[in-house]
Design an enzyme around this catalytic site. Structure first.
Site, short mmCIF file in Angstrom:
data_model
loop_
_atom_site.label_atom_id
_atom_site.label_comp_id
_atom_site.label_asym_id
_atom_site.label_seq_id
_atom_site.Cartn_x
_atom_site.Cartn_y
_atom_site.Cartn_z
N ARG A 133 10.67 -1.38 11.29
CA ARG A 133 9.51 -1.02 12.12
C ARG A 133 9.37 -1.99 13.30
O ARG A 133 9.65 -3.18 13.16
CB ARG A 133 8.23 -1.05 11.26
CG ARG A 133 8.00 0.26 10.55
CD ARG A 133 6.86 0.28 9.60
NE ARG A 133 5.67 -0.44 10.00
CZ ARG A 133 4.55 -0.50 9.26
NH1 ARG A 133 4.52 0.13 8.09
NH2 ARG A 133 3.52 -1.17 9.67
N ARG A 180 -10.42 0.47 7.99
CA ARG A 180 -10.05 -0.94 8.19
C ARG A 180 -11.15 -1.75 8.85
O ARG A 180 -10.96 -2.94 9.09
CB ARG A 180 -8.86 -1.04 9.13
CG ARG A 180 -7.57 -0.78 8.46
CD ARG A 180 -6.44 -1.08 9.42
NE ARG A 180 -5.37 -0.21 9.08
CZ ARG A 180 -4.12 -0.58 8.87
NH1 ARG A 180 -3.75 -1.81 9.04
NH2 ARG A 180 -3.22 0.29 8.52
N ARG A 229 11.79 -5.64 5.23
CA ARG A 229 11.49 -4.22 4.97
C ARG A 229 12.37 -3.29 5.79
O ARG A 229 12.66 -3.56 6.97
CB ARG A 229 10.02 -3.93 5.30
CG ARG A 229 9.69 -2.43 5.21
CD ARG A 229 8.23 -2.14 5.17
NE ARG A 229 7.53 -2.59 6.35
CZ ARG A 229 6.20 -2.51 6.50
NH1 ARG A 229 5.47 -2.02 5.52
NH2 ARG A 229 5.63 -2.94 7.60
N ARG A 249 -1.01 -9.37 13.05
CA ARG A 249 -1.52 -8.34 12.13
C ARG A 249 -2.36 -8.97 11.03
O ARG A 249 -3.40 -8.43 10.65
CB ARG A 249 -0.34 -7.56 11.51
CG ARG A 249 0.27 -6.60 12.51
CD ARG A 249 1.68 -6.21 12.13
NE ARG A 249 1.75 -5.43 10.91
CZ ARG A 249 2.88 -5.25 10.22
NH1 ARG A 249 4.01 -5.79 10.65
NH2 ARG A 249 2.88 -4.52 9.13
N LYS A 296 0.84 -1.22 0.00
CA LYS A 296 0.00 0.00 0.00
C LYS A 296 0.87 1.26 0.00
O LYS A 296 0.63 2.19 -0.77
CB LYS A 296 -0.93 0.01 1.23
CG LYS A 296 -1.87 -1.18 1.31
CD LYS A 296 -2.82 -1.10 2.50
CE LYS A 296 -2.16 -1.15 3.85
NZ LYS A 296 -1.47 -2.42 4.17
P1 AP5 Z 1 4.75 -1.71 1.91
O1 AP5 Z 1 4.48 -0.82 0.76
O2 AP5 Z 1 5.48 -1.14 3.07
O3 AP5 Z 1 3.40 -2.46 2.38
P2 AP5 Z 1 2.14 -1.90 3.14
O4 AP5 Z 1 0.94 -2.51 2.53
O5 AP5 Z 1 2.19 -0.41 3.24
O6 AP5 Z 1 2.36 -2.58 4.56
P3 AP5 Z 1 2.17 -2.01 6.03
O7 AP5 Z 1 2.93 -2.94 6.93
O8 AP5 Z 1 2.52 -0.56 6.10
O9 AP5 Z 1 0.64 -2.20 6.26
P4 AP5 Z 1 -0.07 -2.26 7.62
O10 AP5 Z 1 -1.47 -2.11 7.22
O11 AP5 Z 1 0.29 -3.45 8.43
O12 AP5 Z 1 0.59 -1.08 8.45
P5 AP5 Z 1 0.22 0.46 8.67
O13 AP5 Z 1 1.47 1.22 8.74
O14 AP5 Z 1 -0.84 0.88 7.73
O15 AP5 Z 1 5.58 -2.98 1.33
C1 AP5 Z 1 6.04 -3.99 2.20
C2 AP5 Z 1 7.45 -4.45 1.77
O16 AP5 Z 1 7.36 -5.10 0.49
C3 AP5 Z 1 8.47 -3.31 1.59
O17 AP5 Z 1 9.71 -3.77 2.01
C4 AP5 Z 1 8.46 -3.06 0.06
O18 AP5 Z 1 9.70 -2.56 -0.38
C5 AP5 Z 1 8.20 -4.46 -0.48
N1 AP5 Z 1 7.44 -4.50 -1.73
C6 AP5 Z 1 6.32 -3.79 -2.04
N2 AP5 Z 1 5.87 -4.11 -3.26
C7 AP5 Z 1 6.71 -5.08 -3.75
C8 AP5 Z 1 6.76 -5.83 -4.97
N3 AP5 Z 1 5.83 -5.69 -5.93
N4 AP5 Z 1 7.73 -6.74 -5.11
C9 AP5 Z 1 8.66 -6.94 -4.13
N5 AP5 Z 1 8.69 -6.24 -2.96
C10 AP5 Z 1 7.71 -5.33 -2.77
O19 AP5 Z 1 -0.41 0.39 10.13
C11 AP5 Z 1 0.40 0.02 11.22
C12 AP5 Z 1 -0.45 -0.22 12.44
O20 AP5 Z 1 -1.13 1.01 12.80
C13 AP5 Z 1 -1.57 -1.25 12.31
O21 AP5 Z 1 -1.11 -2.57 12.53
C14 AP5 Z 1 -2.53 -0.78 13.41
O22 AP5 Z 1 -2.05 -1.16 14.68
C15 AP5 Z 1 -2.44 0.73 13.31
N6 AP5 Z 1 -3.44 1.31 12.38
C16 AP5 Z 1 -3.19 2.02 11.25
N7 AP5 Z 1 -4.34 2.38 10.66
C17 AP5 Z 1 -5.35 1.89 11.43
C18 AP5 Z 1 -6.77 1.91 11.32
N8 AP5 Z 1 -7.38 2.52 10.29
N9 AP5 Z 1 -7.50 1.27 12.28
C19 AP5 Z 1 -6.89 0.67 13.33
N10 AP5 Z 1 -5.55 0.61 13.49
C20 AP5 Z 1 -4.77 1.22 12.54
MG MG Z 2 2.31 0.99 4.80
#
Ligand code: AP5
Ligand code: MG
Length: 216
Positions: A158, A86, A125, A170, A13
């Site tokens: 992270r 979410r 990552r 997660r 994402k």
């Molecule tokens: P990356 O782009 O970082 O993936 P992502 O989908 O952004 O993953 P996140 O871990 O950020 O999602 P998340 O939903 O768990 O965490 P968030 O920060 O939103 O890519 C991942 C890796 O793959 C990278 O190393 C990248 O380089 C690699 N990659 C990407 N595409 C590739 C490809 N095509 N080929 C090869 N490699 C590739 O949220 C964190 C926490 O915050 C949550 O767990 C929760 O506790 C809280 N939170 C946030 N929002 C809410 C909400 N709305 N409600 C409740 N809690 C929330």
């Molecule tokens: Mg992210």
């Protein structure tokens, strides 16, 4: 146009949002990044969110809705929501807020991916704590050592990526609370499915086609 980028942890994402920002100048609203900034600032929200995030659990809806209400009201069109909504409760809240400010969501980009690919990608990552650019030791390494290409800040892991148990928590949270949103947005005719197991170049070509078909 406004869009939601939806998908499990590690589905890309953030990576694909960065591309869409570069390409089409969207404003990127990542609730994960906003929460991590609150943690660094040791604010009240940050202090209460930290233990949820570190365990891989979701932060309660009222906290998340408050953050979004605050941010989205001042936004013009052309934004990407990454990591929000979410839960069905967050979807309903978002719909009310958007109606109030006369905005709508034009498309929901759903990044579909296998669980094993997620675990492999998350354990490798690295992120820049300053500009938030995401890297991967294997698939997208920085040019020099472990320094950010853009601002040369040392990259970090992270706290929720440090072991596979946290990643499993997660994924469970996602499967229970967020996966039902896929059917919801499909029923609204907004969903576009992208195979996120593919390489980055292929995914980006598909995203371009989708955006340009809508945008003209
Ligand atoms: P990356 O782009 O970082 O993936 P992502 O989908 O952004 O993953 P996140 O871990 O950020 O999602 P998340 O939903 O768990 O965490 P968030 O920060 O939103 O890519 C991942 C890796 O793959 C990278 O190393 C990248 O380089 C690699 N990659 C990407 N595409 C590739 C490809 N095509 N080929 C090869 N490699 C590739 O949220 C964190 C926490 O915050 C949550 O767990 C929760 O506790 C809280 N939170 C946030 N929002 C809410 C909400 N709305 N409600 C409740 N809690 C929330
Ligand atoms: Mg992210």
């Amino acid at each position: 146009m406004n869009l939601i980028i939806l998908g499990p942890p590690g589905s890309g994402k953030g990576t694909q949002s960065d591309f869409l920002v570069e390409q089409y100048h969207f404003v990127h609203l990542s609730t994960g990044d906003l929460l991590r900034d609150e943690i660094v600032a040791k604010s009240e929200i940050g202090l209460s969110a930290k233990s949820f995030i570190d365990q891989g659990k979701y932060v309660p809806d009222d906290v998340m809705n408050g953050i979004i209400d605050n941010k989205i009201t001042n936004l013009k069109d052309n934004f990407i929501l990454d990591g929000y909504p979410r839960t069905i409760g967050q979807v309903k809240f978002l719909e009310t807020v958007l109606q109030k400010i006369n905005h709508k969501i034009d498309v929901v980009l759903y990044l579909e991916i296998k669980e094993q690919t997620i675990v492999d990608r998350l354990l490798a990552r690295l992120v820049c704590p300053v500009c938030k650019t995401t890297y991967n030791r294997i698939s997208m390494p920085p040019k020099v050592d472990t320094l950010c290409d853009k601002d040369q800040t040392p990259l970090i892991q992270r706290t929720d990526d440090t072991d596979s148990n946290k990643i499993v928590t997660r994924l469970n949270e996602y499967n229970v609370s967020t996966q039902p949103l896929v059917d919801y947005f499909r029923s609204k005719g907004l969903l576009k499915v992208i195979d996120a197991n593919q390489d980055n170049t292929t995914i980006r070509q598909q995203l371009k086609q989708i955006i340009e078909a809508i945008h003209g």
